[in-house]
Design a protein around this motif. Structure first.
Motif, PDB file in Angstrom:
ATOM      1  N   ASP A   1       0.830  -1.199   0.000  1.00 18.87           N
ATOM      2  CA  ASP A   1       0.000   0.000   0.000  1.00 18.87           C
ATOM      3  C   ASP A   1       0.867   1.252   0.000  1.00 18.87           C
ATOM      4  N   ALA A   2       0.477   2.228  -0.809  1.00 13.93           N
ATOM      5  CA  ALA A   2       1.072   3.556  -0.689  1.00 13.93           C
ATOM      6  C   ALA A   2       0.781   4.094   0.706  1.00 13.93           C
ATOM      7  N   THR A   3       1.647   4.956   1.198  1.00  6.64           N
ATOM      8  CA  THR A   3       1.444   5.521   2.540  1.00  6.64           C
ATOM      9  C   THR A   3       0.102   6.221   2.647  1.00  6.64           C
ATOM     10  N   VAL A   4      -0.295   6.963   1.605  1.00  7.08           N
ATOM     11  CA  VAL A   4      -1.573   7.680   1.668  1.00  7.08           C
ATOM     12  C   VAL A   4      -2.746   6.705   1.737  1.00  7.08           C
ATOM     13  N   VAL A   5      -2.653   5.585   1.043  1.00  7.64           N
ATOM     14  CA  VAL A   5      -3.712   4.577   1.086  1.00  7.64           C
ATOM     15  C   VAL A   5      -3.780   3.958   2.476  1.00  7.64           C
ATOM     16  N   ARG A   6      -2.631   3.633   3.024  1.00 12.74           N
ATOM     17  CA  ARG A   6      -2.593   3.047   4.372  1.00 12.74           C
ATOM     18  C   ARG A   6      -3.197   4.002   5.402  1.00 12.74           C
ATOM     19  N   ARG A   7      -2.870   5.281   5.285  1.00 14.91           N
ATOM     20  CA  ARG A   7      -3.395   6.248   6.250  1.00 14.91           C
ATOM     21  C   ARG A   7      -4.906   6.419   6.119  1.00 14.91           C
ATOM     22  N   LEU A   8      -5.418   6.386   4.914  1.00 13.10           N
ATOM     23  CA  LEU A   8      -6.868   6.447   4.724  1.00 13.10           C
ATOM     24  C   LEU A   8      -7.545   5.249   5.388  1.00 13.10           C
ATOM     25  N   MET A   9      -6.961   4.075   5.172  1.00 14.69           N
ATOM     26  CA  MET A   9      -7.545   2.859   5.742  1.00 14.69           C
ATOM     27  C   MET A   9      -7.471   2.887   7.268  1.00 14.69           C
ATOM     28  N   GLU A  10      -6.356   3.349   7.814  1.00 12.39           N
ATOM     29  CA  GLU A  10      -6.198   3.409   9.264  1.00 12.39           C
ATOM     30  C   GLU A  10      -7.221   4.333   9.916  1.00 12.39           C
ATOM     31  N   GLN A  11      -7.683   5.331   9.161  1.00 11.28           N
ATOM     32  CA  GLN A  11      -8.652   6.274   9.702  1.00 11.28           C
ATOM     33  C   GLN A  11     -10.079   5.953   9.253  1.00 11.28           C
ATOM     34  N   ASP A  12     -10.264   4.720   8.756  1.00 17.79           N
ATOM     35  CA  ASP A  12     -11.581   4.132   8.501  1.00 17.79           C
ATOM     36  C   ASP A  12     -12.311   4.686   7.278  1.00 17.79           C
ATOM     37  N   ALA A  13     -11.573   5.123   6.289  1.00 22.97           N
ATOM     38  CA  ALA A  13     -12.199   5.419   5.003  1.00 22.97           C
ATOM     39  C   ALA A  13     -12.529   4.108   4.297  1.00 22.97           C
ATOM     40  N   VAL A  14     -13.519   4.138   3.426  1.00 24.31           N
ATOM     41  CA  VAL A  14     -13.861   2.993   2.576  1.00 24.31           C
ATOM     42  C   VAL A  14     -13.386   3.309   1.161  1.00 24.31           C
ATOM     43  N   ILE A  15     -12.497   2.472   0.650  1.00 25.89           N
ATOM     44  CA  ILE A  15     -11.998   2.659  -0.715  1.00 25.89           C
ATOM     45  C   ILE A  15     -12.837   1.814  -1.652  1.00 25.89           C
ATOM     46  N   VAL A  16     -13.438   2.476  -2.636  1.00 32.20           N
ATOM     47  CA  VAL A  16     -14.442   1.822  -3.460  1.00 32.20           C
ATOM     48  C   VAL A  16     -13.930   1.419  -4.847  1.00 32.20           C
ATOM     49  N   GLY A  17     -12.745   1.891  -5.241  1.00 34.82           N
ATOM     50  CA  GLY A  17     -12.246   1.483  -6.550  1.00 34.82           C
ATOM     51  C   GLY A  17     -11.060   2.300  -7.023  1.00 34.82           C
ATOM     52  N   ARG A  18     -10.632   1.977  -8.251  1.00 33.39           N
ATOM     53  CA  ARG A  18      -9.461   2.588  -8.873  1.00 33.39           C
ATOM     54  C   ARG A  18      -9.924   3.484 -10.018  1.00 33.39           C
ATOM     55  N   LEU A  19      -9.145   4.544 -10.281  1.00 34.62           N
ATOM     56  CA  LEU A  19      -9.616   5.607 -11.164  1.00 34.62           C
ATOM     57  C   LEU A  19      -8.741   5.811 -12.394  1.00 34.62           C
ATOM     58  N   ASN A  20      -9.404   6.162 -13.481  1.00 40.77           N
ATOM     59  CA  ASN A  20      -8.773   6.391 -14.781  1.00 40.77           C
ATOM     60  C   ASN A  20      -7.837   7.593 -14.734  1.00 40.77           C
ATOM     61  N   MET A  21      -6.877   7.614 -15.655  1.00 39.05           N
ATOM     62  CA  MET A  21      -5.860   8.669 -15.666  1.00 39.05           C
ATOM     63  C   MET A  21      -5.142   8.665 -17.010  1.00 39.05           C
ATOM     64  N   ASP A  22      -4.388   9.712 -17.285  1.00 37.80           N
ATOM     65  CA  ASP A  22      -3.472   9.693 -18.420  1.00 37.80           C
ATOM     66  C   ASP A  22      -2.308   8.765 -18.106  1.00 37.80           C
ATOM     67  N   GLU A  23      -1.812   8.090 -19.125  1.00 35.38           N
ATOM     68  CA  GLU A  23      -0.751   7.108 -18.954  1.00 35.38           C
ATOM     69  C   GLU A  23       0.452   7.697 -18.213  1.00 35.38           C
ATOM     70  N   PHE A  24       0.826   7.039 -17.118  1.00 30.83           N
ATOM     71  CA  PHE A  24       1.926   7.478 -16.257  1.00 30.83           C
ATOM     72  C   PHE A  24       1.776   8.944 -15.861  1.00 30.83           C
ATOM     73  N   ALA A  25       0.540   9.409 -15.786  1.00 25.99           N
ATOM     74  CA  ALA A  25       0.205  10.788 -15.365  1.00 25.99           C
ATOM     75  C   ALA A  25       0.707  11.831 -16.349  1.00 25.99           C
ATOM     76  N   MET A  26       0.892  11.441 -17.608  1.00 26.41           N
ATOM     77  CA  MET A  26       1.393  12.367 -18.629  1.00 26.41           C
ATOM     78  C   MET A  26       0.258  12.761 -19.567  1.00 26.41           C
ATOM     79  N   GLY A  27      -0.369  13.889 -19.270  1.00 22.61           N
ATOM     80  CA  GLY A  27      -1.446  14.361 -20.125  1.00 22.61           C
ATOM     81  C   GLY A  27      -2.325  15.348 -19.402  1.00 22.61           C
ATOM     82  N   SER A  28      -3.172  16.028 -20.174  1.00 18.95           N
ATOM     83  CA  SER A  28      -4.053  17.061 -19.629  1.00 18.95           C
ATOM     84  C   SER A  28      -5.511  16.805 -19.966  1.00 18.95           C
ATOM     85  N   SER A  29      -5.846  15.564 -20.339  1.00 17.36           N
ATOM     86  CA  SER A  29      -7.224  15.314 -20.779  1.00 17.36           C
ATOM     87  C   SER A  29      -7.756  13.933 -20.430  1.00 17.36           C
ATOM     88  N   THR A  30      -6.938  13.046 -19.875  1.00 20.32           N
ATOM     89  CA  THR A  30      -7.304  11.646 -19.614  1.00 20.32           C
ATOM     90  C   THR A  30      -7.808  10.975 -20.885  1.00 20.32           C
TER      91      THR A  30
END
Length: 510
Positions: A96-125
């Motif tokens: 787990d990424a640290t941010v994901v672990r911290r969300l889980m430790e504080q009882d957030a519910v993670i519902v899924g994974r999200l679309n993005m530009d490849e390797f975060a390179m882009g301005s339009s997805t």
């Protein structure tokens, strides 16, 4: 999020009902909007039951009731972390990424994974193996990028909040296009451990939410020092939500001339200035400022960020990491090439000079390992990623390092100094987030320069390492699409940034 917690306390709703409600919206809307690339319905439902019991017992964490989606560039153990790339299309995170672990430790519910530009390179997805994400306000328009799936999911009420990443505006710009709050923290405020890097000295992780208060709540949850990330700051984390309970309107707001020049939609210009004037009525002081080196920001960013991308993505060679081409196809290609060379020069060459030519041509052929590298990367990376790798490799090459990379680093220092000088005079800076509203799908895919210019107002915050936020400012009078207003504050002055954003939010609400 506070409203949902109040319903839990009063018994008007259960967390399971809330989670099922979001899953129902995802089921109805995601086929068109394409924000989620995978949905964890069973896991989310099970976690909702567990956390629901903790809520009744009074032992739940501060994020209980929060339903969150995670951008695919952030690792979540056991789930895809494809970075929307064929290079990693079969990869499941092993931690787990640290941010994901911290969300889980504080009882957030993670519902899924999200679309993005490849390797975060882009301005339009649109640079994604999952197909483009579409704007919930108009499915013919882009969401912005690279955190377009993160912005669209919140705008479409598929979840209460999301995490995105911002390397040159990739949280704030899609937040503007989709009409949500998007917060880029200061560099080092949030751990990058578990983020698959694009440009390591620029990347930041932050929340996208419906309002400023929710952004403050999630920032508090994910911020703080992490021993696994040497660049994370050890500064104490303020109680951001508490600071917003009594916002201070008597602040100095800088208005930079450089952000209001040619290319800015006049309706957006007027909306930003209206926001500033409304804040002035509440007690703010407006100050004209200048950032003289800002004109070099785009060029500087695309030299430095692509150089870092070239280095970071070198590991994806098909041997150590990532997609591997078919070795049998590689051997077949090389055999066919050798046969073609022998046929053109003669099987054994004609005389001594012919043999020398043949030997030289055969020696110039790739080895099977080199060809495997080339074929794996050619098949694994998309067009935009290849473009940035090539540009970054070029500026790092021996003959051009000082002329491009070295000079860009010096200009980055000047841009940072500009901001330091300005923040000695004002508390925050106000500007547009993007020069236009969301543009048509497909309209800029083949025009990289026009695509890059969409980040013209956001890139400077990443160059300087400061914090920034997009605040929704209503809809455009011509096309009915969202407009965003951006605030920037000095490094680690998230309290001042959130204070200004909250004042603006109240002013915009009338």
């Amino acid at each position: 999020m506070r409203g949902i917690r109040d319903k839990f306390s009063s018994g008007d709703a259960s967390l399971s009902e809330v989670v099922n409600g979001y899953l129902s919206v995802i089921s109805r809307k995601n086929q068109e909007i394409n924000a989620f690339t995978s949905v964890h319905a069973d896991e989310a439902a099970e976690r909702a039951e567990v956390i629901g019991k903790k809520i009744k017992e009074g032992t739940a964490g501060p994020l209980a009731g929060t339903v969150i989606g995670i951008k695919e560039v952030l690792c979540q153990k056991g789930y895809p972390a494809t970075c929307a790339s064929r290079m990693l299309e079969n990869y499941e995170a092993v931690y787990d990424a640290t941010v994901v672990r911290r969300l889980m430790e504080q009882d957030a519910v993670i519902v899924g994974r999200l679309n993005m530009d490849e390797f975060a390179m882009g301005s339009s997805t649109e640079n994604t193996i999952h197909g483009p994400a579409k704007n919930p306000h108009n499915a013919n328009k882009v969401t912005g990028g690279s955190s377009g799936g993160s912005a669209a999911a919140v705008a479409a009420d598929m979840c209460s909040a999301t995490l995105g990443t911002d390397t040159g505006g990739s949280i704030r710009q899609p937040a503007s296009y989709c009409g949500v709050v998007g917060l880029k923290p200061s560099y080092g405020r949030v751990s990058r451990y578990g983020l698959i890097a694009y440009a390591s000295s620029f990347d930041s992780i932050g929340p996208l939410t419906h309002n400023v208060s929710d952004a403050a709540t999630i920032l508090k949850a994910i911020a703080g020092h992490d021993p696994s990330d040497a660049t994370s700051s050890s500064r104490p984390v303020p109680d951001y939500p508490a600071l917003l309970e009594n916002p201070e309107p008597a602040i100095k707001i800088g208005i930079p001339d450089e952000y209001f020049g040619d290319g800015l939609d006049p309706v957006i210009r007027e909306r930003v200035m209206d926001t500033a004037r409304n804040m002035e009525k509440k007690g703010a002081e407006l100050v004209s400022i200048s950032l003289p080196h800002l004109k070099y920001a785009i060029a500087t960013y695309y030299i430095l960020a692509t150089a870092e991308a070239s280095s970071n993505l070198a590991r994806f060679d098909g041997i150590r990491y990532g997609h591997r081409a078919d070795i049998q196809e590689v051997r077949k290609e090389l055999k066919n090439e050798e046969e073609a060379i022998r046929q053109s020069l003669g099987t054994n060459g004609n005389g001594k000079s012919g043999r020398e030519k043949l030997d030289k041509a055969l020696l110039a052929m790739d080895s099977p390992m080199i060809r495997l590298y080339k074929k794996s990367r050619t098949e694994g990376f998309g067009t935009e990623v290849k473009r940035r790798i090539m540009l970054g490799t070029y500026v790092l090459s021996a003959g051009y390092y000082d002329a491009y990379y070295g000079k860009a680093q010096r200009i980055r220092r000047l841009i940072k100094q500009d901001f330091q000088d300005v923040f000695s005079k004002v508390d925050v800076i106000i500007s547009p987030t993007a020069p236009t509203t969301a543009f048509d799908l497909g309209s800029k895919v083949n025009d990289p320069l026009q695509m890059y210019l969409n980040d013209i107002y956001t890139i400077s915050a990443n160059l300087a390492g400061i914090c920034g936020i997009n605040v929704p400012a209503g809809l455009h009078s011509d096309d009915g699409l969202p407009i965003g207003v951006q605030f920037m504050a000095d490094a680690f002055d998230e309290p001042g940034l959130l204070n200004a954003a909250r004042i603006a939010e109240q002013a915009l609400a009338g």
